[in-house]
Design a protein around this motif. Structure first.
Motif, PDB file in Angstrom:
ATOM      1  N   PRO A  78     -25.076 -34.832 -42.000  1.00 44.18           N
ATOM      2  CA  PRO A  78     -24.785 -34.001 -43.403  1.00 44.18           C
ATOM      3  C   PRO A  78     -25.807 -33.264 -44.013  1.00 44.18           C
ATOM      4  N   LEU A  79     -27.152 -34.110 -43.887  1.00 41.47           N
ATOM      5  CA  LEU A  79     -28.111 -33.424 -44.667  1.00 41.47           C
ATOM      6  C   LEU A  79     -28.594 -32.206 -43.926  1.00 41.47           C
ATOM      7  N   ILE A  80     -28.459 -31.967 -42.598  1.00 44.15           N
ATOM      8  CA  ILE A  80     -28.708 -30.944 -42.120  1.00 44.15           C
ATOM      9  C   ILE A  80     -27.622 -29.567 -41.873  1.00 44.15           C
ATOM     10  N   ASN A  81     -26.233 -30.436 -41.559  1.00 41.67           N
ATOM     11  CA  ASN A  81     -25.146 -29.355 -41.359  1.00 41.67           C
ATOM     12  C   ASN A  81     -24.256 -28.895 -42.346  1.00 41.67           C
ATOM     13  N   SER A  82     -24.737 -29.511 -43.635  1.00 36.76           N
ATOM     14  CA  SER A  82     -23.945 -29.197 -44.833  1.00 36.76           C
ATOM     15  C   SER A  82     -24.775 -28.863 -45.965  1.00 36.76           C
ATOM     16  N   LEU A  83     -24.345 -28.287 -47.045  1.00 37.25           N
ATOM     17  CA  LEU A  83     -24.902 -27.733 -48.211  1.00 37.25           C
ATOM     18  C   LEU A  83     -24.417 -28.040 -49.329  1.00 37.25           C
ATOM     19  N   SER A  84     -25.243 -28.427 -50.312  1.00 28.18           N
ATOM     20  CA  SER A  84     -24.696 -28.693 -51.753  1.00 28.18           C
ATOM     21  C   SER A  84     -25.155 -27.802 -52.729  1.00 28.18           C
ATOM     22  N   LEU A  85     -24.485 -27.603 -53.726  1.00 34.22           N
ATOM     23  CA  LEU A  85     -25.022 -26.358 -54.553  1.00 34.22           C
ATOM     24  C   LEU A  85     -25.255 -26.807 -55.956  1.00 34.22           C
ATOM     25  N   ARG A  86     -25.983 -26.104 -56.569  1.00 32.40           N
ATOM     26  CA  ARG A  86     -26.245 -26.459 -58.187  1.00 32.40           C
ATOM     27  C   ARG A  86     -25.655 -25.490 -58.937  1.00 32.40           C
ATOM     28  N   VAL A  87     -24.477 -25.975 -59.675  1.00 33.16           N
ATOM     29  CA  VAL A  87     -23.656 -25.173 -60.491  1.00 33.16           C
ATOM     30  C   VAL A  87     -23.656 -25.562 -61.956  1.00 33.16           C
ATOM     31  N   PRO A  88     -23.402 -24.767 -62.978  1.00 29.98           N
ATOM     32  CA  PRO A  88     -23.236 -25.275 -64.350  1.00 29.98           C
ATOM     33  C   PRO A  88     -22.410 -26.438 -64.532  1.00 29.98           C
ATOM     34  N   LYS A  89     -22.762 -27.327 -65.375  1.00 31.44           N
ATOM     35  CA  LYS A  89     -22.239 -28.965 -65.473  1.00 31.44           C
ATOM     36  C   LYS A  89     -20.621 -28.524 -65.806  1.00 31.44           C
ATOM     37  N   ILE A  90     -20.441 -27.618 -66.468  1.00 33.22           N
ATOM     38  CA  ILE A  90     -18.837 -27.281 -66.684  1.00 33.22           C
ATOM     39  C   ILE A  90     -17.949 -27.147 -65.594  1.00 33.22           C
ATOM     40  N   VAL A  91     -18.627 -26.222 -64.562  1.00 37.46           N
ATOM     41  CA  VAL A  91     -18.097 -26.102 -63.317  1.00 37.46           C
ATOM     42  C   VAL A  91     -17.828 -27.341 -62.498  1.00 37.46           C
TER      43      VAL A  91
ATOM     44  N   ASN B 266     -30.056 -29.900 -47.833  1.00 36.50           N
ATOM     45  CA  ASN B 266     -29.799 -28.415 -48.266  1.00 36.50           C
ATOM     46  C   ASN B 266     -29.374 -28.619 -49.756  1.00 36.50           C
ATOM     47  N   LEU B 267     -29.983 -28.034 -50.885  1.00 28.35           N
ATOM     48  CA  LEU B 267     -29.348 -27.725 -52.253  1.00 28.35           C
ATOM     49  C   LEU B 267     -29.965 -26.603 -52.731  1.00 28.35           C
TER      50      LEU B 267
ATOM     51  N   PHE C  34     -14.657 -31.299 -60.309  1.00 28.61           N
ATOM     52  CA  PHE C  34     -14.705 -32.562 -59.863  1.00 28.61           C
ATOM     53  C   PHE C  34     -15.826 -32.832 -58.752  1.00 28.61           C
ATOM     54  N   ASN C  35     -16.771 -32.128 -59.271  1.00 32.82           N
ATOM     55  CA  ASN C  35     -18.211 -32.350 -58.434  1.00 32.82           C
ATOM     56  C   ASN C  35     -18.096 -31.959 -56.950  1.00 32.82           C
ATOM     57  N   PHE C  36     -17.320 -30.858 -56.725  1.00 33.07           N
ATOM     58  CA  PHE C  36     -17.105 -30.410 -55.411  1.00 33.07           C
ATOM     59  C   PHE C  36     -18.294 -29.837 -54.769  1.00 33.07           C
ATOM     60  N   SER C  37     -19.086 -29.152 -55.605  1.00 32.88           N
ATOM     61  CA  SER C  37     -20.608 -28.681 -55.354  1.00 32.88           C
ATOM     62  C   SER C  37     -21.240 -29.831 -54.570  1.00 32.88           C
ATOM     63  N   TYR C  38     -20.963 -30.896 -54.713  1.00 32.69           N
ATOM     64  CA  TYR C  38     -21.787 -32.020 -54.233  1.00 32.69           C
ATOM     65  C   TYR C  38     -21.297 -32.357 -52.694  1.00 32.69           C
ATOM     66  N   HIS C  39     -21.381 -31.333 -51.833  1.00 31.19           N
ATOM     67  CA  HIS C  39     -20.601 -31.215 -50.849  1.00 31.19           C
ATOM     68  C   HIS C  39     -21.287 -32.008 -49.458  1.00 31.19           C
ATOM     69  N   THR C  40     -22.553 -32.095 -49.366  1.00 32.33           N
ATOM     70  CA  THR C  40     -23.148 -33.122 -48.608  1.00 32.33           C
ATOM     71  C   THR C  40     -22.998 -34.545 -49.084  1.00 32.33           C
ATOM     72  N   GLU C  41     -23.056 -34.736 -50.224  1.00 32.64           N
ATOM     73  CA  GLU C  41     -22.665 -36.139 -50.733  1.00 32.64           C
ATOM     74  C   GLU C  41     -21.369 -36.574 -50.225  1.00 32.64           C
ATOM     75  N   HIS C  42     -20.366 -35.710 -50.270  1.00 41.69           N
ATOM     76  CA  HIS C  42     -19.040 -35.957 -50.146  1.00 41.69           C
ATOM     77  C   HIS C  42     -18.992 -36.411 -48.436  1.00 41.69           C
ATOM     78  N   HIS C  43     -19.681 -35.653 -47.546  1.00 38.74           N
ATOM     79  CA  HIS C  43     -19.664 -36.115 -46.166  1.00 38.74           C
ATOM     80  C   HIS C  43     -20.474 -37.338 -45.744  1.00 38.74           C
ATOM     81  N   ILE C  44     -21.173 -37.829 -46.754  1.00 38.32           N
ATOM     82  CA  ILE C  44     -21.794 -39.027 -46.425  1.00 38.32           C
ATOM     83  C   ILE C  44     -20.825 -39.935 -46.618  1.00 38.32           C
ATOM     84  N   PHE C  45     -19.982 -39.700 -47.989  1.00 38.87           N
ATOM     85  CA  PHE C  45     -19.156 -40.964 -48.540  1.00 38.87           C
ATOM     86  C   PHE C  45     -17.920 -40.107 -48.739  1.00 38.87           C
ATOM     87  N   PRO C  46     -17.078 -39.945 -47.749  1.00 33.82           N
ATOM     88  CA  PRO C  46     -15.695 -39.142 -48.038  1.00 33.82           C
ATOM     89  C   PRO C  46     -14.892 -39.748 -48.977  1.00 33.82           C
TER      90      PRO C  46
END
Length: 375
Positions: free
Chosen positions: A276-289, A329-330, A294-306
């Motif tokens: 997941p750290l290589i084939n996925s990407l997490s985003l930095r978005v404003p906290k309100i987003v 990838n961030l 629901f922190n969907f921007s943390y996509h790499t993290e989700h792929h480690i712990f679905p």
């Protein structure tokens, strides 16, 4: 000390399976992070209520003076965000991070995905089983097309509107990200319902389901169409009501979802090992987003712990930066989008992107050339 440095070097020179990350990081997370958070169901129902309220108001739009119709636009935007929120909560719900399985699991999944025209039984196979176990590999339905794949209607149509170095801005404006979600969903649905065979070549990677699930998907899709028809009927099939109260919120919602889908994996390299750290990407978005989605921007993290409570994804990111510094990838949302439109959209090989004609080839912008698969 030398042994630790050697281990760090070896770790950076190989692909690491998702289970290895999970095993290493799990002890640093509190036990409550793995407990279902049923409070998100309340938010799911609130967003359903927002849609019902929006359609109720839309039913009276023909009584509004024309010069006041613009006042409905903020509500349409809120309704569109509700579609995004419902989809992401249902996504977490089906991963088990919102509620333990019960008699309500199926109807909630159905209603939560209905605005996406997504049968929950299809989602379970496509996303939970196939995508998560084989992320951005040859078998992943959500990856880019390969240049070597036949130039089918599916591959050609996607070339019109998926953001890339040579995408057509006119077609992108006409079809947009809202239309691209419907196309993506239609391609996979038709592959399952009409063929249910891995030889289907108009999707990036075909998958199959059991005959029982195939019939269930068909019936769920029929029920979803009936639900949408009932909304159209309620709005009297009136062009004004439908434009502002139905199509506009759907377009906003589908577009928001597709922005995340486009940036999740498409600029990453393919991997034969699910790293997941290589084939996925997490985003930095404003906290309100992050709060709204629901922190969907943390996509790499989700792929480690679905199945992790999404509230704890920021903590997972901190742990990744401590234990695997510089590996994940961030990017900001703007940086990720810029990479999409600066690169072609087909894989020439695992680390090279090329265009439809094969004339332009560039290295995957997030490729770490030192990362090699495990022997």
């Amino acid at each position: 000390m030398q042994s630790e440095k050697l281990n760090d070097t070896v770790e950076k020179e190989m692909l690491i399976h998702q289970s290895v990350y999970a095993k290493k990081l799990r002890p640093f997370l509190p036990s409550e992070a793995f407990e279902p958070d049923s409070s998100k169901l309340v938010i799911l129902f609130i967003n359903m209520g927002i849609l019902l309220l929006g359609w109720g108001i839309a039913d009276r739009l023909t009584q509004w003076p024309i010069y006041l119709l613009w006042l409905y636009l903020p509500l349409a935007l809120i309704m569109g965000n509700s579609i995004v929120a419902m989809s992401f909560i249902t996504h977490d719900f089906m991963h088990g991070s919102v509620q333990k399985k019960s008699r309500l699991t199926y109807p909630i999944s159905f209603l939560g995905f209905a605005m996406l025209f997504m049968p929950p039984t299809q989602w379970k196979t496509l996303h939970n089983i196939v995508h998560h176990s084989q992320t951005n590999s040859l078998a992943d339905p959500d990856r880019n097309y390969l240049y070597q794949q036949p130039n089918t209607w599916g591959k050609r149509i996607q070339d019109f509107f998926v953001p890339s170095l040579d995408f057509n801005p006119v077609w992108f404006f006409i079809i947009g990200m809202a239309g691209s979600w419907l196309f993506h969903n239609f391609s996979n649905l038709s592959s399952i319902l009409l063929f249910n065979n891995k030889s289907v070549d108009y999707v990036p990677a075909a998958f199959t389901v059991s005959e029982k699930d195939r019939w269930t998907i068909a019936l769920e899709l029929l029920a979803i169409f009936c639900l949408h028809f009932s909304i159209l009927f309620y709005l009297d099939f009136d062009p004004l009501k439908l434009a502002l109260g139905y199509f506009l919120p759907l377009a906003i919602g589908h577009s928001g979802i597709m922005f995340y889908i486009y940036t999740n994996h498409l600029v990453c390299r393919m991997t034969s090992v699910n790293d997941p750290l290589i084939n996925s990407l997490s985003l930095r978005v404003p906290k309100i987003v992050d709060l709204l989605h629901f922190n969907f921007s943390y996509h790499t993290e989700h792929h480690i712990f679905p199945s992790l409570n999404s509230d704890y994804y920021p903590l997972v990111q901190e742990l990744i930066e401590i234990h695997y510094p510089g590996r994940m990838n961030l990017l900001t949302a703007g940086e990720a989008w810029q990479l999409l439109i600066d690169t072609p959209r087909h894989y020439k090989d695992e680390v090279t992107l090329t265009d439809y004609s094969g004339k332009v080839s560039v290295n995957c912008p997030l490729d770490n050339s030192d990362v090699m698969p495990l022997a």
